[in-house]
Write a protein that holds these residues in place. Structure first.
Motif: not given
Lengths: 251, 329
Positions: A7-15, A173-185
């Motif tokens: 959601x964090x990723x989607x919000x930054x793109x959409x906003x 970077x968001x606080x989820x950056x590494x997690x998003x990378x790890x999950x291939x999102x």
């Protein structure tokens, strides 16, 4: 999969798309020539459409309807980078912003086409072709104006210097950056920034514009965490002026 | 969006005295046969002059007409309306671009036309000197002003000057979408909450008098345009357009439960609409620069021209020598 990260990723793109689309639309009727007036209006429509597509994914993930999300949040709930919320200024600033932002956006969309989260990959694949034209427009105008009159070069150089700290804020970077990378999102902001820098250097090297030394610049961060300049809230108030007369009405 | 009607200079008896009578006769015969006149064809000076005047004013009307609705782009409620409003206004600017190009084929540059607009020498559709006070005003413009424009432009598309007719064909196709968009927005307001109904009725009340003047002064006051009618420059009289508009749209307005603010308005048994004669004194006043928004509209346009001048200068300038790029750097 961590839905919060998604959601964090989607919000930054959409906003980003919503706010820049709104700003670009302010050129309608005021462009330096009709062709540019039309180009900025056209890109504004695309950006709005793109933000809507990402808000729809958010809605599927349990967030409110796109209209509610776009038209009723306050500035501190927005995740856009500060670059997109700055006023349109004069054409040189709007062009430089468009150049810096869309050169990042095309790479972001390209990365997202490879996202492990299928709804994102689908939307990115569908919309990437439109961003390609935005980049083509920006690069063409920068190349042409950036090697024309002294007046044009000086204006663009000043705007480039002014916009660059904010442009670096795109890659906060968001606080989820590494997690998003790890999950291939999403392949991450750092990789994005490296490629972006190469691409804008290529274009700028064909002009008389100089890219300032990035090591001397402090990026304007905060946007991704809801910290904004004084320009965002008035923009949002204006956007909601009619909608808020009756948010339950069908307009 | 353009209603015409107030744009022609009176033609004088000796306007054609200097024209070659043989060429003039051939020109008129071509038009009578339904042929189109193209940019490089022979044409009387009066024809050229009146067409430049008409197309230029039409082009100005498009870009000035973008302003009252344009102010509502950033405030349009919801994604659907925001995107449609952007697209709609962008179309209008695009029409301006098409029309300036059509007028340029007759020998006047876009820059010269825009200079005349800013100086107040060249006019545009008078309705755009009125303000769009609320979102509902913008809806009324999208529906009824565009509807009026279609009536006028469909007639003009059958005119004699090729480039103008072709531009109008494309413009009318887009205006047809605007009309649907405007109608849809008005329907939502008119069938919505009490507040929305109140807003749309108030907007209709504000816009009805300007709408009634959109096609220009009544035929009995208009200047003599016989030559222009014969040359298929002017394709329908102001009153013909007004009657057609009333016939097509008053029933649709009534259907929505809205009231047209003219107690005299009704259709006679012979099919002719009767209405309160618009205030032509005010109309003249507004055309001559004293309307509620004349100064603001021109100021916006002037600012856009001045602030954008460096871009146009730069694009016209010869390219500076490209910077030397070190091989393999």
């Amino acid at each position: 999969m961590n839905t919060e990260a998604l959601k964090d990723l989607l919000y930054k793109i959409a906003d980003d798309q919503l706010i820049l689309g709104h700003r670009n639309s302010e050129w309608t009727g005021f462009g330096p020539m009709l062709e540019e007036d039309i180009a900025f209006s056209s890109m504004a429509q695309d950006k709005l459409g793109h933000s809507l597509a990402f808000y729809k994914i958010l809605h599927e993930l349990g967030e409110a309807e796109p209209d509610t999300v776009a038209f009723t949040r306050n500035a501190n709930q927005f995740h856009n980078c500060q670059l997109v919320e700055l006023p349109i200024g004069e054409y040189d600033f709007s062009l430089i912003r468009h150049f810096l932002f869309d050169n990042a956006e095309i790479l972001r969309f390209d990365m997202l086409t490879r996202s492990s989260y299928e709804p994102i990959a689908k939307v990115a694949t569908k919309l990437k072709g439109e961003v390609k034209y935005h980049v083509l427009h920006a690069n063409t105008m920068i190349k042409q104006l950036g090697s024309s009159t002294d007046e044009a070069i000086e204006r663009l150089q000043n705007s480039l210097n002014e916009a660059l700290p904010y442009a670096l804020g795109i890659f906060e970077k968001s606080k989820f950056d590494n997690e998003l990378i790890a999950e291939g999102i999403f392949e991450g902001e750092e990789k994005l920034q490296t490629q972006w820098l190469e691409n804008i250097k290529k274009v700028l090297s064909q002009t008389h514009l100089e890219l300032p030394d990035l090591n001397t610049i402090t990026p304007k961060f905060g946007g991704r965490y809801g910290e904004h300049t004084e320009h965002l809230q008035p923009l949002l108030d204006e956007m909601a002026e009619v909608f808020s007369i009756d948010p339950t009405a069908e307009w | 969006m353009y209603g015409g009607g107030n744009i022609f200079e009176a033609t004088k008896f000796d306007d054609l005295a200097t024209e070659d009578p043989v060429k003039l006769a051939e020109f008129e015969a071509r038009i009578a046969r339904g042929e189109k006149i193209e940019p490089n064809d022979w044409m009387p000076e009066l024809y050229r002059k009146q067409l430049i005047r008409m197309i230029e004013q039409h082009a100005h009307s498009e870009i000035i007409g973008a302003l009252p609705e344009g102010t509502w782009i950033t405030r349009a409620p919801g994604f659907r309306r925001k995107m449609a409003q952007m697209a709609k206004v962008q179309d209008e600017v695009g029409h301006g671009q098409l029309l300036y190009s059509a007028a340029e084929t007759l020998g006047k540059s876009r820059e010269a036309m825009l200079t005349d607009l800013i100086n107040g020498k060249s006019k545009y559709s008078n309705v755009f000197n009125y303000p769009a006070v609320t979102w509902a005003d913008s809806n009324i413009i999208s529906w009824l002003i565009d509807a009026g424009a279609i009536v006028n432009q469909m007639a003009n598309a059958k005119g004699s000057y090729g480039p103008y007719c072709r531009a109008l064909d494309r413009i009318c196709a887009e205006e047809a979408f605007h009309l649907k968009y405007g109608h849809d927005a008005v329907v939502h307001m008119a069938t919505g909450s009490p507040k929305q109904r109140e807003m749309i009725q108030a907007a209709l009340n504000r816009w009805w008098p300007p709408i009634m003047t959109f096609f220009g002064p009544s035929d009995k006051m208009s200047t003599h345009t016989e030559t222009l009618v014969r040359w298929k420059v002017k394709m329908a009289t102001n009153d013909e357009c007004r009657q057609q508009f009333l016939d097509m749209y008053v029933p649709k307005i009534w259907e929505l439960g809205l009231t047209v603010p003219d107690p005299k308005l009704h259709k006679n048994a012979d099919g002719v609409w009767e209405y309160t004669e618009p205030d032509w004194v005010e109309f003249k006043e507004v055309i001559n620069g004293n309307g509620p928004c004349n100064k603001e509209r021109l100021a916006v346009r002037r600012t856009a021209e001045e602030k954008g001048a460096w871009v146009r200068r730069a694009l016209l300038a010869p390219k500076k020598e490209a910077k030397y790029i070190k091989p393999l750097a």
